[in-house]
Enzyme design. Structure first.
Site, PDB file in Angstrom:
ATOM      1  N   GLY A 227      79.062  28.337   7.986  1.00  0.00           N
ATOM      2  CA  GLY A 227      80.357  27.736   8.343  1.00  0.00           C
ATOM      3  C   GLY A 227      80.435  26.254   8.009  1.00  0.00           C
ATOM      4  O   GLY A 227      80.116  25.823   6.884  1.00  0.00           O
TER       5      GLY A 227
ATOM      6  N   ASN B  62      79.730  38.328  13.128  1.00  0.00           N
ATOM      7  CA  ASN B  62      79.085  37.191  12.474  1.00  0.00           C
ATOM      8  C   ASN B  62      77.555  37.255  12.648  1.00  0.00           C
ATOM      9  O   ASN B  62      77.021  36.970  13.723  1.00  0.00           O
ATOM     10  CB  ASN B  62      79.663  35.898  13.077  1.00  0.00           C
ATOM     11  CG  ASN B  62      79.194  34.664  12.356  1.00  0.00           C
ATOM     12  OD1 ASN B  62      78.069  34.630  11.848  1.00  0.00           O
ATOM     13  ND2 ASN B  62      80.038  33.645  12.324  1.00  0.00           N
TER      14      ASN B  62
ATOM     15  N   GLU C 189      90.764  40.071  19.664  1.00  0.00           N
ATOM     16  CA  GLU C 189      91.012  38.621  19.603  1.00  0.00           C
ATOM     17  C   GLU C 189      92.448  38.352  20.020  1.00  0.00           C
ATOM     18  O   GLU C 189      93.367  38.567  19.227  1.00  0.00           O
ATOM     19  CB  GLU C 189      90.786  38.093  18.180  1.00  0.00           C
ATOM     20  CG  GLU C 189      89.345  38.212  17.728  1.00  0.00           C
ATOM     21  CD  GLU C 189      88.672  36.860  17.477  1.00  0.00           C
ATOM     22  OE1 GLU C 189      89.188  35.813  17.919  1.00  0.00           O
ATOM     23  OE2 GLU C 189      87.614  36.878  16.833  1.00  0.00           O
TER      24      GLU C 189
ATOM     25  N   LYS D 160      68.768  22.243  14.913  1.00  0.00           N
ATOM     26  CA  LYS D 160      70.179  22.576  15.174  1.00  0.00           C
ATOM     27  C   LYS D 160      70.300  23.227  16.562  1.00  0.00           C
ATOM     28  O   LYS D 160      71.155  22.854  17.357  1.00  0.00           O
ATOM     29  CB  LYS D 160      70.736  23.521  14.091  1.00  0.00           C
ATOM     30  CG  LYS D 160      72.176  23.918  14.421  1.00  0.00           C
ATOM     31  CD  LYS D 160      72.836  24.909  13.496  1.00  0.00           C
ATOM     32  CE  LYS D 160      74.228  25.240  14.058  1.00  0.00           C
ATOM     33  NZ  LYS D 160      74.930  26.297  13.344  1.00  0.00           N
TER      34      LYS D 160
ATOM     35  N   ASP E 250      82.895  32.797  21.528  1.00  0.00           N
ATOM     36  CA  ASP E 250      83.935  32.218  20.688  1.00  0.00           C
ATOM     37  C   ASP E 250      83.625  30.747  20.507  1.00  0.00           C
ATOM     38  O   ASP E 250      83.252  30.056  21.459  1.00  0.00           O
ATOM     39  CB  ASP E 250      85.314  32.424  21.318  1.00  0.00           C
ATOM     40  CG  ASP E 250      86.322  32.740  20.236  1.00  0.00           C
ATOM     41  OD1 ASP E 250      86.195  33.802  19.608  1.00  0.00           O
ATOM     42  OD2 ASP E 250      87.218  31.905  19.976  1.00  0.00           O
TER      43      ASP E 250
HETATM   44  P1  ITT Z   1      83.212  36.803  15.682  1.00  0.00           P
HETATM   45  O1  ITT Z   1      84.600  36.443  16.178  1.00  0.00           O
HETATM   46  O2  ITT Z   1      83.161  38.158  15.072  1.00  0.00           O
HETATM   47  O3  ITT Z   1      82.155  36.570  16.720  1.00  0.00           O
HETATM   48  P2  ITT Z   1      83.666  34.558  13.918  1.00  0.00           P
HETATM   49  O4  ITT Z   1      82.864  33.900  12.856  1.00  0.00           O
HETATM   50  O5  ITT Z   1      85.063  35.009  13.545  1.00  0.00           O
HETATM   51  O6  ITT Z   1      82.831  35.796  14.481  1.00  0.00           O
HETATM   52  P3  ITT Z   1      84.766  32.727  15.855  1.00  0.00           P
HETATM   53  O7  ITT Z   1      86.092  33.427  15.924  1.00  0.00           O
HETATM   54  O8  ITT Z   1      84.132  32.264  17.121  1.00  0.00           O
HETATM   55  O9  ITT Z   1      83.669  33.638  15.166  1.00  0.00           O
HETATM   56  O10 ITT Z   1      84.926  31.546  14.814  1.00  0.00           O
HETATM   57  C1  ITT Z   1      84.146  30.442  14.861  1.00  0.00           C
HETATM   58  C2  ITT Z   1      84.121  29.792  13.488  1.00  0.00           C
HETATM   59  O11 ITT Z   1      83.791  28.408  13.682  1.00  0.00           O
HETATM   60  C3  ITT Z   1      83.024  30.362  12.609  1.00  0.00           C
HETATM   61  O12 ITT Z   1      83.493  31.409  11.782  1.00  0.00           O
HETATM   62  C4  ITT Z   1      82.592  29.149  11.795  1.00  0.00           C
HETATM   63  O13 ITT Z   1      83.431  28.965  10.679  1.00  0.00           O
HETATM   64  C5  ITT Z   1      82.822  27.994  12.772  1.00  0.00           C
HETATM   65  N1  ITT Z   1      81.581  27.749  13.517  1.00  0.00           N
HETATM   66  C6  ITT Z   1      81.272  28.108  14.793  1.00  0.00           C
HETATM   67  N2  ITT Z   1      80.026  27.740  15.119  1.00  0.00           N
HETATM   68  C7  ITT Z   1      79.525  27.132  14.045  1.00  0.00           C
HETATM   69  C8  ITT Z   1      78.285  26.561  13.736  1.00  0.00           C
HETATM   70  O14 ITT Z   1      77.271  26.556  14.607  1.00  0.00           O
HETATM   71  N3  ITT Z   1      78.110  26.025  12.525  1.00  0.00           N
HETATM   72  C9  ITT Z   1      79.099  26.037  11.616  1.00  0.00           C
HETATM   73  N4  ITT Z   1      80.301  26.576  11.805  1.00  0.00           N
HETATM   74  C10 ITT Z   1      80.516  27.127  13.010  1.00  0.00           C
END
Ligand code: ITT
Length: 204
Positions: free
Chosen positions: A156, A23, A50, A179, A79
């Site tokens: 997100g 990400n 994961e 933020k 995470d």
């Molecule tokens: P990695 O596992 O590769 O690090 P990921 O996006 O899949 O990336 P996560 O499994 O931790 O990461 O998923 C967290 C999700 O939660 C992320 O994809 C977003 O949709 C949401 N999210 C987390 N932090 C956020 C934020 O600051 N603002 C908006 N959405 C967020």
């Protein structure tokens, strides 16, 4: 393994640490938050393991341990997830999948008739060094789910999350520094930064 060799060359400086993630938004935010500490995270292509768990802590711990054991380098895994009270904590650890499948619109539809909009974002940062156990840093931001999509910045679920103490704006409506000041990621990575400069760099 060739990839690892190239990445290792990029780490001449001790203040650089590999960040195991796909990400790019997370990398950008984490680096903004950590730059005052003199730490830079380098995105690594190493696969993030994961495990299936309801606990962000367990997911982040295992992924960091797995990566460190194979890369023989200190690594960071993060995470995070959105937990909505009226949906019994959904999407929580499934946030990434749910965002891909339903997006912000899907969450708003699920909450159509729901007045209690209470929600929180949680972030778990796991730092692991070779032959050590992962060390965990957590951040939570409390807030509410908006009734409509608002704002253009961030990623997100940012356009539907209104943090407490953010003057009623969604994360997507505020400047990135605001933020970072309020966010789950800001809180977790600042805790990590403080810990790192005192315990690894011995600067305090
Ligand atoms: P990695 O596992 O590769 O690090 P990921 O996006 O899949 O990336 P996560 O499994 O931790 O990461 O998923 C967290 C999700 O939660 C992320 O994809 C977003 O949709 C949401 N999210 C987390 N932090 C956020 C934020 O600051 N603002 C908006 N959405 C967020």
């Amino acid at each position: 393994m060739r990839k690892l060799g190239r990445e290792a060359d990029m780490l001449a400086d001790t203040h650089k640490i590999f960040f195991i993630t796909n990400n790019d938004h997370k990398v950008k935010e984490a680096n903004r938050i950590l730059s005052p500490f003199g730490i830079e995270l380098i995105k690594s292509n190493f696969i993030k393991l994961e495990i299936q768990s309801k606990s962000l802590k367990k997911i982040a711990k295992y992924a960091a341990l797995f990566a460190t054991k194979r890369m023989f380098k200190p690594v960071i895994v993060e995470d995070s997830g959105l937990f909505i009270k009226a949906l019994k904590g959904f999407p929580g650890p499934f946030s990434s999948y749910v965002y891909d499948k339903l997006g912000c619109e899907g969450i708003l539809k699920l909450m159509n008739d729901i007045n209690d909009r209470t929600a929180l974002f949680k972030c778990v940062v796991s730092f692991c060094q070779p032959n050590s156990k992962p060390i965990i840093f957590e951040g939570i931001v409390y807030g509410e789910i908006s009734f409509e999509i608002r704002g253009n910045s961030g990623f997100g679920f940012d356009p539907i999350f209104i943090p407490k103490f953010g003057n009623g704006l969604t994360f997507s409506e505020m400047p990135p520094e605001d933020k970072d000041r309020l966010s789950h990621r800001g809180k977790a990575f600042r805790k990590f930064g403080e810990w790192y400069i005192s315990n690894i760099l011995n600067l305090k």
